[in-house]
Enzyme design. Structure first.
Site, PDB file in Angstrom:
ATOM      1  N   ASP A 151     -15.520 -38.285 -13.689  1.00  0.00           N
ATOM      2  CA  ASP A 151     -16.910 -38.209 -14.670  1.00  0.00           C
ATOM      3  C   ASP A 151     -16.281 -38.868 -15.854  1.00  0.00           C
ATOM      4  O   ASP A 151     -15.392 -39.508 -16.026  1.00  0.00           O
ATOM      5  CB  ASP A 151     -16.474 -36.447 -15.241  1.00  0.00           C
ATOM      6  CG  ASP A 151     -17.823 -35.795 -15.859  1.00  0.00           C
ATOM      7  OD1 ASP A 151     -18.212 -36.648 -16.962  1.00  0.00           O
ATOM      8  OD2 ASP A 151     -18.254 -35.013 -15.243  1.00  0.00           O
ATOM      9  N   ASP A 207     -18.185 -43.909 -15.620  1.00  0.00           N
ATOM     10  CA  ASP A 207     -19.392 -43.888 -16.080  1.00  0.00           C
ATOM     11  C   ASP A 207     -20.328 -44.143 -14.977  1.00  0.00           C
ATOM     12  O   ASP A 207     -20.346 -45.177 -14.543  1.00  0.00           O
ATOM     13  CB  ASP A 207     -19.760 -44.795 -17.176  1.00  0.00           C
ATOM     14  CG  ASP A 207     -21.177 -44.794 -17.876  1.00  0.00           C
ATOM     15  OD1 ASP A 207     -21.859 -44.065 -17.340  1.00  0.00           O
ATOM     16  OD2 ASP A 207     -21.104 -45.563 -18.752  1.00  0.00           O
ATOM     17  N   TYR A 263     -37.303 -34.017 -17.475  1.00  0.00           N
ATOM     18  CA  TYR A 263     -36.209 -33.631 -16.468  1.00  0.00           C
ATOM     19  C   TYR A 263     -36.828 -33.130 -15.335  1.00  0.00           C
ATOM     20  O   TYR A 263     -36.463 -33.878 -14.230  1.00  0.00           O
ATOM     21  CB  TYR A 263     -35.585 -32.190 -17.278  1.00  0.00           C
ATOM     22  CG  TYR A 263     -34.363 -31.715 -16.194  1.00  0.00           C
ATOM     23  CD1 TYR A 263     -33.390 -32.329 -15.810  1.00  0.00           C
ATOM     24  CD2 TYR A 263     -34.884 -30.510 -15.390  1.00  0.00           C
ATOM     25  CE1 TYR A 263     -32.506 -31.979 -14.985  1.00  0.00           C
ATOM     26  CE2 TYR A 263     -33.875 -29.836 -14.429  1.00  0.00           C
ATOM     27  CZ  TYR A 263     -32.604 -30.570 -14.176  1.00  0.00           C
ATOM     28  OH  TYR A 263     -31.576 -30.022 -13.423  1.00  0.00           O
ATOM     29  N   LYS A 305     -36.678 -35.412 -11.751  1.00  0.00           N
ATOM     30  CA  LYS A 305     -36.194 -34.717 -10.341  1.00  0.00           C
ATOM     31  C   LYS A 305     -37.300 -34.921  -9.059  1.00  0.00           C
ATOM     32  O   LYS A 305     -36.929 -35.341  -8.030  1.00  0.00           O
ATOM     33  CB  LYS A 305     -35.976 -33.190 -10.513  1.00  0.00           C
ATOM     34  CG  LYS A 305     -34.725 -32.903 -11.445  1.00  0.00           C
ATOM     35  CD  LYS A 305     -33.277 -33.407 -10.621  1.00  0.00           C
ATOM     36  CE  LYS A 305     -32.142 -33.196 -11.509  1.00  0.00           C
ATOM     37  NZ  LYS A 305     -30.983 -33.851 -10.683  1.00  0.00           N
TER      38      LYS A 305
END
Ligand code: SER
Length: 315
Positions: A34, A52, A142, A146
Site C-alpha cells: 500500500d 504506489d 466513481y 467502475k
C-alpha cells in the site's frame, strides 16, 4: 502454490482480505502492499512493501522480485471522495487497472482480481432486484470509472485471454479498518458513534435503502471467485453480488436492540444524491449459478458481531 499480492492492503477490504489470504495460503505467499501504512496485524503477520500503484515500474519490479502470479488490485478512490476530485479519481481508478491488465497480457502475472461496485448503476437502472444485465448510466465519476473498468476487463479477456475476475461489491461493513470516502460508510461510522456517544448524525436520509454486505461474506466471495475453475467464470466484466439491503433507520433500529439509549438524527449531504442513484437491492443469480456464491450474514448477525468487536477494539 501461487504467490499473491494485495495492492491496497491498508484499506477497508485489503486489510481483511490480506489476513484471510494468509490464513488460507500461508503468510509467506501473500505480499501486502500500500502507499500508506497498514494495520499492525497486516504488517506483523507477513511481508509488506510500501507501493504506489501509479508507479508502474515499481509495481512491475515488485511483481517480478516476488514471483507474483495473482494480483488483488484494491487501490481506488471511493464515490464521495471521487466527486470532490473527479480527475484524480479517474486517473487512479483507471490507470492502475490498465497497467495491471497490460502486465497480465504480457504474462508478468497470471490472474487479476479487480473490484467493481453497485456504483456502475445509475438513476435509470431498475432499483429493485437489479439484474446483471440492465440499463447502466452511472452518474458519479466513481461509477463511470467502475463501468469503464468492467468494459476494459472484458475486453482484455476476450482479446488477449487475460484471466481477470471481478464482483460488484455492495456497501461493505467491517470493524478492522474504517472505510474512507464512500457513500455507504455511514453503515460503519454508525457503530463507532453508537458505542462512543450513543448517538449518530447520519449523512443519508432515514429511508435510503442500499445493498450492503458484512466483510466476511465479501472476502469469501472474492477468494471463491478467484479460486474458481476458469471455465466457471462466465462473466469477465464483474458479477452482481448481494447479501442484505437496509436503510439507516432499519440499521439504527437493530443497534437500539443492543443499546436502547441510542438515537439517530439525519442531516443529508451531497452523498444523498449519490445513494439515490444506486439500486436498493441486487439480483446475484449469476454468481450463485456460476461459482456457487451464497451470503451468510444477515443484519442481525452482523450488528451483533460489529458491536462486540468494536467495543473490544475501543477498549
Ligand atoms: N461503498 C462504495 C462507496 O460508497 C461503493 O462501492 O463509494
Amino acid at each position: 502454490m501461487s504467490k499473491i499480492i494485495v495492492i491496497g492492503a491498508s484499506g477497508q477490504i485489503g486489510s481483511d482480505l490480506t489476513l484471510e489470504l494468509r490464513n488460507r495460503f500461508g503468510s509467506d505467499n501473500v505480499l501486502a502492499s500500500d502507499i500508506k501504512n497498514a494495520t499492525d496485524e497486516v504488517t506483523s503477520g507477513g511481508p509488506f512493501e510500501t507501493l504506489d500503484v501509479m508507479d508502474e515500474k515499481k509495481v512491475s519490479d515488485t511483481l517480478n522480485k516476488h514471483n507474483i502470479d495473482t494480483v488483488y488490485l484494491l487501490a481506488a478512490m471511493l464515490s464521495g471522495s471521487a466527486e470532490k476530485n473527479p480527475k484524480k479519481a479517474w486517473d487512479l481508478n483507471m490507470k492502475s487497472l490498465l497497467s495491471l491488465l497490460d502486465m497480465a497480457k504480457d504474462g508478468i502475472i497470471k490472474k487479476l482480481f479487480w473490484p467493481s461496485s453497485i456504483a456502475v448503476f445509475g438513476p435509470t437502472t431498475p432499483k429493485k432486484n437489479t439484474p446483471q444485465l440492465t440499463i447502466m448510466e452511472p452518474s458519479t465519476v466513481y461509477g463511470i470509472s467502475k463501468l469503464a473498468g468492467e468494459r476494459w476487463c472484458e475486453y482484455y479477456f476476450k482479446k488477449y485471454g487475460v484471466d481477470v475476475r471481478g464482483v460488484r461489491y455492495p456497501g461493505l461493513i467491517s470493524y478492522k479498518t474504517e472505510a474512507g470516502g464512500g457513500t455507504t460508510d455511514y453503515a460503519v461510522e454508525i457503530f463507532y458513534e453508537a458505542i462512543r456517544h450513543s448517538r449518530y448524525e447520519c449523512f443519508l436520509e432515514e429511508n435510503t435503502t442500499l445493498p450492503m454486505m458484512f466483510m466476511p461474506d465479501a472476502i469469501n466471495a472474492t477468494i471463491d471467485l478467484v479460486e474458481a475453475p476458469a471455465e466457471k467464470v462466465k462473466i469477465r466484466s464483474s458479477y452482481n453480488l448481494s447479501a442484505v439491503s437496509f436503510s439507516p433507520k432499519e440499521l439504527a433500529g437493530e443497534i437500539k436492540k443492543h443499546i436502547p439509549e441510542f438515537t439517530i438524527s439525519y442531516k443529508p449531504d451531497f452523498r444523498q444524491q449519490i445513494a439515490e442513484s444506486w439500486p436498493g437491492s441486487i439480483n446475484d443469480d449469476e454468481a450463485r449459478k456460476d461459482w456457487g456464491w451464497k451470503y451468510e450474514y444477515d443484519l442481525e448477525k452482523m450488528t451483533d458481531i460489529m458491536l462486540r468487536e468494536i467495543k473490544k477494539k475501543l477498549g
